[in-house]
Write an enzyme that holds these catalytic residues in place. Structure first.
Site, short mmCIF file in Angstrom:
data_model
loop_
_atom_site.label_atom_id
_atom_site.label_comp_id
_atom_site.label_asym_id
_atom_site.label_seq_id
_atom_site.Cartn_x
_atom_site.Cartn_y
_atom_site.Cartn_z
N LYS A 154 39.55 43.72 31.72
CA LYS A 154 40.91 43.47 31.94
C LYS A 154 41.28 44.17 33.38
O LYS A 154 40.59 45.10 33.77
CB LYS A 154 41.82 44.19 31.06
CG LYS A 154 43.27 43.52 31.04
CD LYS A 154 43.81 44.07 29.75
CE LYS A 154 45.22 43.93 29.64
NZ LYS A 154 45.93 42.67 30.03
N THR A 155 42.22 43.56 34.32
CA THR A 155 42.40 43.89 35.40
C THR A 155 42.78 45.38 35.53
O THR A 155 43.49 45.71 34.94
CB THR A 155 43.56 43.12 36.28
OG1 THR A 155 42.94 41.83 36.48
CG2 THR A 155 43.75 43.54 37.68
N ASN A 198 41.79 40.72 41.95
CA ASN A 198 42.74 39.94 41.24
C ASN A 198 43.82 39.56 42.40
O ASN A 198 44.66 40.69 42.31
CB ASN A 198 43.39 40.30 39.99
CG ASN A 198 44.25 39.52 39.23
OD1 ASN A 198 44.60 38.44 39.96
ND2 ASN A 198 44.58 39.78 37.98
N CYS A 249 47.69 37.15 39.96
CA CYS A 249 48.44 37.40 38.67
C CYS A 249 49.86 36.74 38.93
O CYS A 249 50.45 37.53 39.83
CB CYS A 249 48.31 38.87 38.34
SG CYS A 249 49.46 38.78 36.83
N THR A 287 45.90 31.50 36.27
CA THR A 287 46.81 30.56 35.40
C THR A 287 47.75 30.15 36.45
O THR A 287 47.97 30.41 37.43
CB THR A 287 47.49 31.40 34.25
OG1 THR A 287 48.24 32.45 34.98
CG2 THR A 287 46.47 31.86 33.40
N GLY A 310 44.45 27.13 29.27
CA GLY A 310 43.82 26.17 28.15
C GLY A 310 43.29 25.01 28.61
O GLY A 310 43.34 24.69 29.79
N GLY A 347 40.36 26.32 31.24
CA GLY A 347 40.28 25.50 30.15
C GLY A 347 39.01 25.12 29.42
O GLY A 347 38.86 24.17 28.60
N GLY A 393 38.09 31.49 29.36
CA GLY A 393 39.39 32.34 29.42
C GLY A 393 39.80 32.38 27.81
O GLY A 393 39.44 33.02 26.87
#
Lengths: 328, 294
Positions: free
Chosen positions: A59-60, A150, A153, A216, A240, A267, A288
């Site tokens: 995780k970031t 990152n 976000c 995302t 997704g 996705g 993801g």
């Protein structure tokens, strides 16, 4: 009953090089979707001995501890999910003192994701991790550990996404971190921009060794009862299968524009999906939110990819970027 | 005979310290029964470890109608047959309740902390009170089976209070009745009271009305139900001194194992807990605080 041995040349080699890192196969996890130490607690230590990923991305990491956004934070949406976690985590010090030593015992390379709220925070994070690795990871650590910025976000209210949406800001952050970080440097991009290829070009021009895309898509959901935003953070990030065609387009455009390798995601939940990303130009793919369903999905996709390439008589090298070649 | 009755008591109930690791296995539907507006689904899960009461699993049919699996309390277990009480409210739960025998299902678990039986039964234990709202009755058949097999089983005094919307939903309480009967057959004292909001059974009342009338000093409460009910139970329980309350929470989840941080829930001190990893069972004090004593 005997099974025919596959001949050596018909089984495509899945080993892939990402700068100085060597991955046993090209399927990794997207940051924030697989906490391998939590998996070890829940399912047992085997996942640490034989991780299903080609490289592991935690995780970031942020400079300071962060609680993240107020609930609710996730909801399933048609063909995917929306989340607004908001980079929760213990911060740099807790990561270096807690998770990092255990993660360094993994048999696969490690890609550390960092998120800052100003260019200076990215530099401090990179320097802090470099010092910890120089002290604790032994010689040659740059062959086992990479860094992912990152800058994309969508769920924090300052810094991150603003940097990722501006080529000038990206150049500044990447070149500053480049001076602090001797190993593989990846920049993870947001798709919430007009021209993602120009952002990728700015990152590569400033010294990024690879581009990771996409984070995302910014979206929102309305609570049907109250007719107010459902998520505590109002907006969230969509992931997704719903975003796969959008992500493929982004990878296709980035590959056409930059020379550095691309880590493609958005996705993916099957070997066929992974193949689509490779065809558009991804050298490595990341799973993801589909990994929430099956923590070992990355390994299954890698196996499926080997079968799929073998059936087509193609190697990984053949297939990366093949969608850009017009001849049959 | 319905499947929930066709079970001897005798679930080997692992304490928090002696549980096996979770697994993700491909199982199949062993039985599915409608209980009014709820359903009792039983999955045969090869190699599935013994679940503790209040632990949960992720279920996802193959092929799935939804992207993410859904989280359910383990309602009953007999060896590799794991049962769930499900309310068909959305596409995920509807797909599960419409499955037929032998349909394949992925099952991941047992997950979460569950109710701590050692604390629940620690002396001076006077009475255990189980408070459930609607499909929140789900963890209680397993909890009652675990009470029945505990060392103090025959000496226990147990009161079960269930609240339902109407008589149709109240049919979902049948597995709890069956488990309560098994507990009582072992010598324990076990009584069930049911409240319906619409008065279709008895007079219209809430489960908290039952609690207010029944609660005694020193009761140990295990609670599961909608958020508003849990808060009302805490308010009611605080009026009697010396009560201990444990709440099993529900939250939207993606991973169920602490990866996604999606199921965060606010604690009384303003910090966030992950329902999947830190729960789903929390003390009343940690969730709602001690507050001002009036």
């Amino acid at each position: 009953m005997t099974f025919p041995m596959q001949s050596q040349h018909s089984s495509p080699d899945l080993i892939v090089h990402l700068g100085p890192l060597t991955l046993a196969h090209p399927v990794i996890n997207a940051s924030g979707t697989m906490e391998i130490l939590e998996l070890a607690d829940v399912f047992g230590e085997d996942v640490l001995k034989s991780p299903p990923v080609g490289a592991y991305v935690p995780k970031t990491i942020t400079l300071k501890p962060r609680q993240g956004n107020l609930p609710p934070r996730i909801l399933e949406t048609p063909a995917g999910m929306i989340n607004a976690i908001g980079l929760s985590g213990g911060g740099l010090e807790a990561f270096v003192g807690g998770s990092l030593p255990r993660l360094l015992t993994l048999s696969c390379p490690l890609i550390l994701s960092i998120g800052g709220f100003s260019p200076r925070e990215y530099v401090e994070l990179a320097a802090g991790l470099r010092q910890a690795l120089q002290a604790g990871a032994g010689d040659g650590w740059t062959q086992r550990v990479g860094l992912e910025l990152n800058v994309s976000c969508p769920n924090v209210h300052s810094g991150c996404l603003l940097i990722g949406a501006d080529p000038g800001e990206i150049e500044g952050v990447v070149s500053a971190v480049r001076r602090e970080w001797p190993g593989l440097l990846i920049t993870k991009l947001t798709p919430n921009v007009t021209d993602i290829a120009s952002i990728a070009a700015a990152a590569a021009g400033a010294g990024a060794d690879a581009i990771s895309a996409v984070n995302t898509f910014k979206g929102m959901v309305i609570d049907r009862r109250s007719l107010r935003p459902f998520l505590g953070n109002v907006t969230g990030g969509l992931s997704g299968p719903a975003i796969k065609p959008l992500a493929l387009r982004a990878i296709f455009e980035i590959f056409a524009r930059v020379e550095v390798p691309v880590i493609g995601m958005g996705g993916i939940r099957s070997a066929e999906d992974a193949l689509d990303f490779l065809a558009c130009g991804a050298t490595v793919v990341a799973v993801g939110s589909a990994g929430f369903t099956d923590p070992w999905l990355t390994g299954r996709i890698a196996s499926g990819l080997a079968t799929s390439l073998s059936e087509r008589g193609l190697t990984l090298r053949d297939v990366v970027g093949i969608a850009h070649r017009r001849e049959a | 005979m319905p499947r929930y009755e066709n079970r001897e008591s005798g679930h080997e109930c692992p304490g928090r310290g002696s549980r096996g690791k979770a697994v993700r296995v491909f199982g199949w539907v062993a039985g599915s029964e409608r209980l009014g507006s709820l359903s009792w689904l039983t999955i045969h899960a090869p190699g599935f470890p013994a679940a503790g009461p209040g632990q949960f699993v992720l279920l996802q049919p193959e092929p799935p109608a939804c992207f993410l699996p859904r989280a359910f309390s383990v309602a009953g277990q007999r060896g590799e047959e794991i049962s769930f009480l499900i309310s068909p409210v959305g596409p995920g739960t509807k797909q599960l309740t419409n499955l037929r025998e032998h349909d394949p299902v992925w099952i991941t678990g047992p997950l979460g902390n569950g109710f701590d039986m050692d604390t629940l039964l620690a002396p001076p234990m006077r009475r255990a009170v189980l408070v459930g709202g609607g499909v929140g009755a789900a963890p209680f058949p397993l909890l009652l089976d675990c009470l029945a097999t505990s060392a103090s089983g025959p000496d226990l005094d147990v009161l079960v209070l269930l609240g339902f919307r109407n008589s149709s939903q109240a049919e979902g309480g049948q597995p709890v009745r069956a488990a309560a009967a098994r507990l009582a057959a072992g010598g324990a004292s076990c009584r069930i009271e049911i409240a319906t909001e619409d008065g279709s059974i008895g007079k219209a009342r809430l489960v908290t009305d039952l609690l207010a009338a029944e609660q005694r000093q020193g009761d140990r409460l295990a609670v599961c139900g909608p958020q508003a009910m849990c808060e009302a139970v805490w308010q009611t329980a605080r009026e009697a001194s010396g009560l201990s309350c444990w709440f099993s929470l529900e939250a939207n989840m993606a991973c169920g194992v602490g990866s996604c941080h999606g199921c965060a829930s606010l604690r009384a001190d303003g910090s966030l807990a992950l329902v999947c990893r830190d729960g789903p069972v929390f003390t009343g004090e940690s969730l709602y605080g001690v507050g001002e004593q009036e």
